[in-house]
Design a protein around this motif. Sequence first.
Motif, mmCIF file in Angstrom:
data_model
loop_
_atom_site.group_PDB
_atom_site.id
_atom_site.type_symbol
_atom_site.label_atom_id
_atom_site.label_comp_id
_atom_site.label_asym_id
_atom_site.label_seq_id
_atom_site.Cartn_x
_atom_site.Cartn_y
_atom_site.Cartn_z
ATOM 1 N N PRO A 1 -9.484 -14.358 20.691
ATOM 2 C CA PRO A 1 -9.748 -14.416 21.947
ATOM 3 C C PRO A 1 -11.263 -14.298 22.287
ATOM 4 O O PRO A 1 -11.458 -14.936 23.444
ATOM 5 N N LEU A 2 -11.994 -13.864 21.621
ATOM 6 C CA LEU A 2 -13.361 -13.734 21.537
ATOM 7 C C LEU A 2 -14.026 -15.065 20.902
ATOM 8 O O LEU A 2 -15.372 -14.977 20.801
ATOM 9 N N GLY A 3 -13.344 -15.872 20.207
ATOM 10 C CA GLY A 3 -14.138 -16.986 19.537
ATOM 11 C C GLY A 3 -14.276 -16.576 18.390
ATOM 12 O O GLY A 3 -14.982 -17.774 17.697
ATOM 13 N N VAL A 4 -13.573 -15.874 17.608
ATOM 14 C CA VAL A 4 -13.982 -15.525 16.102
ATOM 15 C C VAL A 4 -12.630 -15.805 15.424
ATOM 16 O O VAL A 4 -11.801 -15.068 15.709
ATOM 17 N N GLY A 5 -12.677 -16.921 14.380
ATOM 18 C CA GLY A 5 -11.325 -17.192 13.849
ATOM 19 C C GLY A 5 -11.167 -16.377 12.576
ATOM 20 O O GLY A 5 -12.147 -15.499 12.006
ATOM 21 N N TYR A 6 -10.039 -16.391 11.958
ATOM 22 C CA TYR A 6 -9.535 -15.804 10.779
ATOM 23 C C TYR A 6 -10.394 -16.176 9.687
ATOM 24 O O TYR A 6 -10.930 -15.258 8.867
ATOM 25 N N ILE A 7 -10.861 -17.364 9.406
ATOM 26 C CA ILE A 7 -11.646 -17.938 8.354
ATOM 27 C C ILE A 7 -12.903 -17.284 8.431
ATOM 28 O O ILE A 7 -13.602 -17.049 7.460
ATOM 29 N N GLU A 8 -13.417 -17.505 9.448
ATOM 30 C CA GLU A 8 -14.727 -16.986 9.938
ATOM 31 C C GLU A 8 -15.074 -15.670 9.498
ATOM 32 O O GLU A 8 -16.034 -14.947 8.899
ATOM 33 N N LEU A 9 -13.969 -14.878 9.794
ATOM 34 C CA LEU A 9 -13.762 -13.356 9.358
ATOM 35 C C LEU A 9 -13.965 -13.060 8.128
ATOM 36 O O LEU A 9 -14.701 -12.281 7.517
ATOM 37 N N LEU A 10 -13.114 -13.627 7.230
ATOM 38 C CA LEU A 10 -12.870 -13.801 5.905
ATOM 39 C C LEU A 10 -14.328 -14.182 5.227
ATOM 40 O O LEU A 10 -14.679 -13.796 4.073
ATOM 41 N N ALA A 11 -14.857 -15.216 5.695
ATOM 42 C CA ALA A 11 -16.246 -15.776 5.262
ATOM 43 C C ALA A 11 -17.251 -14.765 5.420
ATOM 44 O O ALA A 11 -18.300 -14.898 4.577
ATOM 45 N N ILE A 12 -17.414 -13.736 6.207
ATOM 46 C CA ILE A 12 -18.066 -12.769 6.551
ATOM 47 C C ILE A 12 -17.915 -11.569 5.514
ATOM 48 O O ILE A 12 -18.734 -11.067 4.882
ATOM 49 N N VAL A 13 -16.626 -10.781 5.692
ATOM 50 C CA VAL A 13 -16.284 -9.611 5.017
ATOM 51 C C VAL A 13 -16.078 -9.837 3.419
ATOM 52 O O VAL A 13 -16.536 -8.806 2.833
ATOM 53 N N PHE B 1 -24.229 -7.171 9.188
ATOM 54 C CA PHE B 1 -25.026 -7.425 10.455
ATOM 55 C C PHE B 1 -25.968 -9.091 9.995
ATOM 56 O O PHE B 1 -25.896 -9.804 10.774
ATOM 57 N N ILE B 2 -26.301 -9.088 8.777
ATOM 58 C CA ILE B 2 -27.055 -9.984 8.304
ATOM 59 C C ILE B 2 -26.182 -11.089 8.471
ATOM 60 O O ILE B 2 -26.563 -12.483 9.004
ATOM 61 N N VAL B 3 -25.192 -11.311 7.755
ATOM 62 C CA VAL B 3 -24.114 -12.556 7.596
ATOM 63 C C VAL B 3 -23.382 -12.836 8.684
ATOM 64 O O VAL B 3 -23.648 -14.074 8.998
ATOM 65 N N SER B 4 -23.111 -12.000 9.448
ATOM 66 C CA SER B 4 -22.298 -12.336 10.660
ATOM 67 C C SER B 4 -23.349 -13.180 11.671
ATOM 68 O O SER B 4 -23.024 -13.716 12.471
ATOM 69 N N GLY B 5 -24.569 -12.442 11.475
ATOM 70 C CA GLY B 5 -25.639 -12.931 12.727
ATOM 71 C C GLY B 5 -25.755 -14.516 12.245
ATOM 72 O O GLY B 5 -26.310 -15.269 13.154
ATOM 73 N N MET B 6 -25.508 -14.651 10.852
ATOM 74 C CA MET B 6 -25.826 -16.109 10.414
ATOM 75 C C MET B 6 -24.664 -17.139 10.820
ATOM 76 O O MET B 6 -24.861 -18.433 10.986
ATOM 77 N N ILE B 7 -23.582 -16.395 10.645
ATOM 78 C CA ILE B 7 -22.231 -17.583 10.852
ATOM 79 C C ILE B 7 -21.938 -17.632 12.241
ATOM 80 O O ILE B 7 -21.536 -18.718 12.489
ATOM 81 N N LEU C 1 -13.907 -3.202 21.387
ATOM 82 C CA LEU C 1 -14.187 -4.590 21.899
ATOM 83 C C LEU C 1 -14.114 -4.466 23.407
ATOM 84 O O LEU C 1 -14.524 -5.244 24.101
ATOM 85 N N ALA C 2 -13.261 -3.495 24.256
ATOM 86 C CA ALA C 2 -12.939 -3.466 25.263
ATOM 87 C C ALA C 2 -14.302 -2.945 26.257
ATOM 88 O O ALA C 2 -14.440 -3.144 27.268
ATOM 89 N N LEU C 3 -15.047 -2.193 25.374
ATOM 90 C CA LEU C 3 -16.330 -1.441 25.855
ATOM 91 C C LEU C 3 -17.219 -2.728 26.080
ATOM 92 O O LEU C 3 -18.491 -2.164 26.504
ATOM 93 N N GLY C 4 -16.945 -3.607 25.540
ATOM 94 C CA GLY C 4 -18.121 -4.867 25.268
ATOM 95 C C GLY C 4 -18.913 -4.828 24.218
ATOM 96 O O GLY C 4 -19.961 -5.649 24.165
ATOM 97 N N VAL C 5 -18.318 -4.186 23.203
ATOM 98 C CA VAL C 5 -19.044 -4.410 21.810
ATOM 99 C C VAL C 5 -19.031 -5.828 21.559
ATOM 100 O O VAL C 5 -17.987 -6.425 21.497
ATOM 101 N N ASP C 6 -20.340 -6.488 20.892
ATOM 102 C CA ASP C 6 -20.213 -7.864 20.550
ATOM 103 C C ASP C 6 -19.463 -8.033 19.028
ATOM 104 O O ASP C 6 -19.338 -6.923 18.431
ATOM 105 N N PRO C 7 -18.816 -8.963 19.145
ATOM 106 C CA PRO C 7 -17.911 -9.303 17.688
ATOM 107 C C PRO C 7 -18.841 -9.259 16.708
ATOM 108 O O PRO C 7 -18.087 -8.834 15.541
ATOM 109 N N THR C 8 -20.064 -9.585 16.677
ATOM 110 C CA THR C 8 -21.036 -9.463 15.602
ATOM 111 C C THR C 8 -20.994 -8.029 14.946
ATOM 112 O O THR C 8 -21.081 -7.863 13.745
ATOM 113 N N THR C 9 -21.107 -7.301 15.923
ATOM 114 C CA THR C 9 -21.387 -5.671 15.671
ATOM 115 C C THR C 9 -20.167 -5.013 14.996
ATOM 116 O O THR C 9 -19.969 -4.498 14.054
#
Length: 433
Positions: free
Chosen positions: A160-172, A426-432, A359-367
């Motif tokens: 719902p915050l605009g981050v997809g399943y594949i994007e998550l895997l591509a980072i982690v 933090f580095i890779v998620s900021g890039m993707i 996430l409810a506290l407003g933590v950015d998805p990147t973080t």
Amino acid sequence: MLILEIAVVLVSIFLGARMGGIGIGYAGGLGVLVLCLFFGLKPGSVPIDVILIIMSVIAAIAAMQVAGGLDYMVSIAEKILRKNPKQITYLAPAVTYFMTLLAGTGHTAYATLPVIAEVAKEQGIRPSRPLGVAVVASQIAITASPISAAVVFFSGILEPLGVGYIELLAIVIPTTFAACMITAFVSNYLGKDLKDDPVYQDRMKKGLVKLRGENIVEIKKGAKLSVAIFCITIFSVVTYSTLISDKIGIITNPTLPRNEAIMVFMLACATLIVLFAKVDTSKIISASTFKSGMSACICVLGVAWLGTTFVDAHINEIKDFASTLLSQYPWLLAVTLFFASMLLYSQGATTKALMPAALALGVDPTTAIASFAAVSALFVLPTYPTLLAAVEMDDTGSTRIGKLVFNHPFIVPGVLAITLSVVFGFIVSGMIL
């Protein structure tokens, strides 16, 4: 009252840790009972999706184990380790990482730990070095596995915050694997060399150290087929999840959502393995992976429910206290997840209990994504099953738990691997993103 409620949560977790194993789930349920009946809290959301995903994945893995698939995978791992014995400290975590990545559970590491210990001994390498980082890698890989309950749940609340399943895997996946490999390099220099270790020398004099040589395991007829079916199923899960994602949108308004898809794909996988590999279903419930998986379900039920019950009741206070702090120091989320998972003993339970609140506290998805690997701090207390197994399987005495409890050979590789995973995250998620 808040202090007393926190005390109930901590006492429940402490009691569960003392009981060990499935006891953490039992004690979590007791904590929920006390919070609801004596403090008037409403029960939090039950982690149904997490539990059902674990159950369905374990059902397929257990069927594959009975078919001989795990023995076949371990035989391949043993060949890799024995072909390059001098590189055991690098190959051991790579093997346990990818086995966990493939299976969605770190319990697959059990079968490879004795091989790692034997190969290290044969080469005169301190076994605690490869064993320590291998156990840690098997835990961190949970946060990169496409079918682990932690990843699937986390992906669901990120979409719902605009981050997809594949994007998550591509980072982690690349960040956690790179962190484990760098940790393996550092592990080469941890502890005395085996020949200089007084404990090892003493055990050698007493005849307590033995070499068993290569373990020859008879591979069952349907073993290779079961592994092939399992791998094809995982590929199908990732493909289907990609096709129905909002970013790709090839399949719009899917009748089968991703969580449900993973469950039915895995149950279908188990069905095909049973049919084509001719598995006796009565043996599946006795498989070690089935027992450990069902134990994990109870643990997640208890501790995650305990966590959501407390967090949901005090979400406003938590927001007031944590929102400003996390906005100024986002890395503190990783620290919070680290200590929570150290107590909750489950990546899935920690993710379910804390990530929605973060996430409810407003933590950015990147973080949130960068901090995700920190839910793998199961190695801090030396009571986790794979950690204890590694200690038992090393008869040199190099993989031992010190008198101070926390001075064991898993603590340095674990803290380093998680720290590097978060930094790289933090580095890779900021890039993707």
